[in-house]
Design a protein around this motif. Sequence first.
Motif, PDB file in Angstrom:
ATOM      1  N   ILE A  72       0.863  -1.186   0.000  1.00 28.24           N
ATOM      2  CA  ILE A  72       0.000   0.000   0.000  1.00 28.24           C
ATOM      3  C   ILE A  72       0.898   1.234   0.000  1.00 28.24           C
ATOM      4  O   ILE A  72       1.679   1.447   0.923  1.00 28.24           O
ATOM      5  N   GLU A  77      -3.813   5.360   3.909  1.00 25.75           N
ATOM      6  CA  GLU A  77      -4.450   4.057   3.682  1.00 25.75           C
ATOM      7  C   GLU A  77      -3.644   2.945   4.370  1.00 25.75           C
ATOM      8  O   GLU A  77      -4.210   2.022   4.950  1.00 25.75           O
ATOM      9  N   GLN A  78      -2.323   3.068   4.302  1.00 29.68           N
ATOM     10  CA  GLN A  78      -1.469   2.071   4.956  1.00 29.68           C
ATOM     11  C   GLN A  78      -1.719   2.049   6.463  1.00 29.68           C
ATOM     12  O   GLN A  78      -1.836   0.989   7.070  1.00 29.68           O
ATOM     13  N   GLU A  81      -5.344   0.596   7.117  1.00 30.47           N
ATOM     14  CA  GLU A  81      -5.380  -0.852   6.881  1.00 30.47           C
ATOM     15  C   GLU A  81      -4.504  -1.607   7.880  1.00 30.47           C
ATOM     16  O   GLU A  81      -4.821  -2.732   8.268  1.00 30.47           O
TER      17      GLU A  81
END
Length: 178
Positions: A72, A77-78, A81
């Motif tokens: 990612i 987002e990393q 997630e």
Amino acid sequence: MRAAERILDAAAELFAERGVAATGMADIAKAAGCSRATLYRYFDSRQAVRLAFVHREARRIGAAVARRIRDIADPGEQLVEGVRAALREVRSDPLLIAWFRPGDAGLTSEIAETSQVIEAIGGSLFTGDSGQRADSALSARWLTRIIVSLLTVPGRDEDEERQMLERFVAPPMTGIER
């Protein structure tokens, strides 16, 4: 160190069955099939057993999360997630979710606040500008508190947790507005 692993495995089963706070050294020795003297050779206290177990599992979860988020590219987002993957890992394991029962959550919080291993894993979930860890120790401690909070007092569902992470956690920790 097979004996130490066997002891930690026995302790994990007892933590899940009886609760973390209710599990004593004599219980662990009996479940591991060893004497108390042998147990104390590897772990000098009940807190040492707890800490060793938490560190072993934190390393395992950290490695699993790292595998899930390594591709990612977006830092926000990393982060989101990574937190969600950590939550799923703990929630799916009865030996781990036991640490977040009302009677045991205080012990978990205490370990999380003082553990350099957990802090390092928390720090691995985010990067600052140009890939450098920004305020890494403080940020890792904050992220650890968020994860412990969501395990202790979960959102309504995974979607709500994701929304909270995207809106309230990722932007200030990554410096990127979504």
